[in-house]
Design a protein around this motif. Structure first.
Motif: not given
Lengths: 365, 365, 365, 365
Positions: B232-235, B238-241, B344-345
């Protein structure tokens, strides 16, 4: 960057389980020449420490931090000075009661990581949640206490802004109130409301969620990065890594979805001192992943503690259906003690970006 | 992880500005033997492509992806097979009108990264937002089209669930409706509401925010990691980017702050097939950073497009106060085209964790 | 750091195969404000370019570098200025003759990576060595041409010091001679020896190994890191990543094994200018992983080209024994063209450590 | 990867100085389910331990490893089982004599990192070399003892092949002799030669260099990576990170520079078992960065111990010229104790590549 490490130049690696002999962290890449005392670290540790009020777990841990490397003692015998080599910090686990957990060694507590650990690793330290215990966050607070000293002038503060359905009145916001109540509440009027609400929840053996707001002031304009490794992205990532966090937002956050471009954008002017300033801070201090120089504002939502006394349906490692209640000493609102942890994560993120920006651009000193 | 790269084993590096000759990405660590056609990539590219309706920018780009390395053509001459070496994908910029931006070359558009880029780098490609243009997300969609093929059976879909104050009725959710309207709306009843609402905003030269929901099905239970590099952290990271994203949540998200432990935890039972299942999915498919096997559910909030026709107060690079309007061809609701980017992310994040889990535990094939 | 990327703050990702449409690299983390011309890049590219003498492959590639992102053109229309965003560089493959390789598509050439690629990936681009072709090093030279400009004053030069059993006479070392012969030899007396020796080897369809020495001057004292990410470690790592390299040494290198502590350590004195200096440079400019300020000296050994005309015993992908000769246009001594590649790798390593040191310590500007 | 960490999926972070309370490491990414005993770890620690013969430092350290996290005790109470979470190992420093170093607190010992640390960090732990003491390598050996268990069947062994000008006779190579002498010599005939030679050097207060060879057998064919993160590159990098190492070579190494392609390439045949085999191993078990399945062979050169009793010219931190002799208890040939350290580094590198390959290709179990 990797499973138990975060940061690129200011890197923190944590280790340890709830019921092992100790837990700790290695802070690598800390600049040399930073001066601190153990008492200063302990100040932050004590804010997160369990057993401080009836609203948090009654487990009692002193959370004394030992610094094992990376420092030299100054002439005063008390101040430690970082040398630029990795700083190893260790916190012993002193109040472990493994027997509390014996009967759920093979049962999967709903809302916990028990089931997913077993699926992933095929083995799990069931004692007190093992690695996924919130005790791991003690190491983050220790690391954060150094991170706070990396960026000159930066101040990172946090407050609880919501427990369950009860939100603070933001007009009452007073940072000096945060230390005057067991909730890190910046609004003194909410304190009696939360006391009654949370006492009730605690008595029922239930739990409740919360929202925490972290504000970092004096963040140098220009730190961050444009696309990946955005400052807001890394803050979101690091806050999301805290146990039980389910949402993160920056500035207006989800509120930004509801407003127009006119309402959301922050206009600029030139001040009497000739310096630019913003007329508002909807952006939460970050534009395009880079700090504007305004306060960086982040919020995160913490789910209710999954350990509750109410009987819940689940299964065990043998594939049998069970009903279970989670005994032990738990926080009715784990969000409270998440406040100093959130501060630590934001402080570490800012320290890391400060060093990276200084590296790439040579702008900062 | 690093400035323009994300992922650890499935790594994506993007490059390129809005008004340079091209933009693209390098996908490194993609498993060998993955088969795809250019038409399949183009399918995803076309979903994000500008100029598809009156509700998105009228800039026209074909967004044709060229694959320059890392593949061999199969005997059919059409299918490409990955070889395990880095896959370089390039998208030419064909419809650039740099003159549109000439007069704001030195002015800082409110809500944009103009000011922060200049502070950080002392130089800025002002043409069309340069590196911080949402055109960069074309490269993410190209990378995501490969990521979708890494994990057997995984399906990643997204939908728009809110524009401004108008939310969908979740009871109407129908994935098959998403392709039938220009909003990626899963609720056909919201479509006329949004059409009228957004037409009005567009005519005023204004803009509005949105919320997107991404759902990933058939995510193997057990992928993720417990503390840092949580799934969840990496999702979230990556969404926040993605450009203009201000908030991210998983499962119940901020709603989890308002409910009790009893309401939030997902109970488990054993199905007739002898397999465990959950009675609810408040967790959004992730417990302790590790996938439960349920659908992974993430939402993210996109702020209103900062480029608006209304005059706004700002300053320029010379420290002078200015009033400016952002001409050019902009999306009134940039959240719409963020749907395929969010997919995609999430697809890339899941692919990366799948490979990492397979590496550490050897569990998956 | 990862499969096709090296560097931490100055990161280079390369992609591309020998016989695809193009190859290239993305340079991420390059400081903003660095000025260069395409002609400057081409100068370094031309040194590595094939077809320059009878002692290197007769393949003809112009190796023209296109810069696709990360720069703005200066007012003069010729100078490019880095903006701090990723710099994508592309080099087209123009002289491919895939048919040369047709018959060995399924045969494993001894000394090549054919067999190991097939074992690892189960698929292999056999055309011209695919990803493991030395053509990949063109991208390194392009990246290195930017790296040379990151550290003020640094000069990185290389020379060939040994071909087969013939070593240069170090007393004859003259940097100005390096450009006067097709071998990058700093000793004019060795040139006729090597010419005769290598002509003979080339006529036989054989090949021979070589040793290259790289010297970096004006490396700021203090860059590097003490334990892992030592400057010498990263130089060794990056040189070892060049095709066909089998050994790397710093300063005295393997010679240090044969001498005493008295002979090996470099004594220090204070110069008339009040600055410290060393009386010798056995250490090759690095102590404890950190630059001393003396010239950094590294050497690497390149094995003989594996593509030879002599028939060799091997097997094919079907598990059958074969005898094969490697046709095509090959370098009789691939070590020659490795000189500019070695320079590029050392330049990139130094640039990266410079930025990292500036980040962690804030010492450099 | 970063300053005090190496590895990508099997990551080791070390910390600690020579004269602090302890040193240690965190091993992150270790697969779950690996079984070991403390006695097994201690076996490897004892090989590196000081005070074992008159040819190594007389400092006495028990080097007892405490495992603080990442394991569960098995039912036998003795076997520990890894859980997949980070494994923290700690070794206390018990025999510190800081006073030995007092007078050189501000003097720069030639060949040491004293000067470069001061330049880089502006502060330095002078006691026993601080972070750059070879004591740090104890943590590597502890990590390596786990790494040896990651890849099924792999055996990593090392031997000393040269001290000063005296090389072993490779025809005498007998692995079973390595444990029968204080030098890790595989050639019993060299033992008396080295004894006399080294006794003489020790009596003079001098020191001498050495060459170590590490051989890893049963390395799965196909692990490694083609361009960056080559298996040989990462072995070279990790060996080069050991204190005092000045050169690294794989297979024929620098010898490959002197021979022809015919002599150097390893031919292949099909064995009676239908499996491919090589007729020689000039490549040292690695082609194109990927393991061939043959033994991986690496050698590294260790410079003579810089701490010698002979008076040497140097300077101090105040910029004054001094003459100094390094008292204390030092190894006359630090290369001896580097043998188990080299083994550990190769074992860690292979473990890491094994996990990475399993991740990307899914080939291994």
């Amino acid at each position: 960057m990797s499973h138990n490490t975060f940061g690129q130049l200011f890197r923190v690696t944590t280790w340890g389980e709830s019921h092992g002999p100790a837990l700790g962290c290695v802070v690598d890449g800390c600049p040399p020449g930073i001066r601190f005392t153990l008492a200063e670290i302990q100040h932050w540790m004590d804010l997160r420490k369990p057993g401080q009020s009836s609203f948090v777990t009654q487990r009692r841990e002193d959370d004394i931090v030992k610094v094992l490397s990376g420092v030299m003692a100054d002439a005063d015998g008390e101040t430690l000075v970082t040398t630029g080599t990795p700083i190893s910090m260790l916190i012993e686990n002193t109040d472990q009661r493994s027997k509390d957990y014996g009967e759920i060694a093979r049962q999967y507590r709903p809302g916990h990581a028990d089931y997913t650990y077993d699926v992933k690793y095929g083995i799990r330290d069931y004692r007190g949640g093992g690695r996924s215990s919130a005790r791991e966050t003690a190491a983050r607070v220790a690391a954060g206490s150094l991170a706070r000293k990396v960026v000159p002038g930066v101040v990172v503060r946090g407050a609880l802004v919501q427990i369950g359905i009860h939100k603070i009145n933001r007009d009452n916001w007073d940072w000096s109130e945060v230390g005057n109540n067991p909730f890190f509440a910046p609004d003194p009027e909410i304190v009696p409301v939360w006391e009654e609400y949370l006492s009730d929840i605690r008595k029922k053996g239930s739990s409740i969620g919360a929202v925490i707001e972290i504000v970092a002031e004096n963040v140098p304009a220009g730190i961050g990065a444009p696309i990946y490794a955005k400052l807001d992205q890394d803050i979101a990532s690091n806050l999301m890594s805290i146990n039980a966090v389910k949402g993160v937002e920056i500035g207006n956050g989800f509120g930004a979805a509801e407003i127009t471009g006119e309402e959301n954008a922050d206009e600029m002017r030139i001040g009497n001192d000739g310096k630019p300033y913003f007329l508002s801070n909807h952006a939460g201090g970050i534009l395009g992943g880079i700090a504007t120089g305004q306060p960086v504002v982040a919020r995160f939502a913490v789910k209710p503690t999954s350990s509750i006394l109410t009987e819940r349906r689940s299964i065990d490692a043998d594939g049998k259906e069970v009903e279970l209640r989670t005994k032990g000493r738990h926080d009715p609102c784990v969000g409270i003690r998440a406040v100093p942890v959130g501060e630590a994560m934001v402080a570490c993120t800012i320290a890391d970006h400060y060093l990276r920006d200084r590296g790439q651009t040579g702008r900062l000193k």
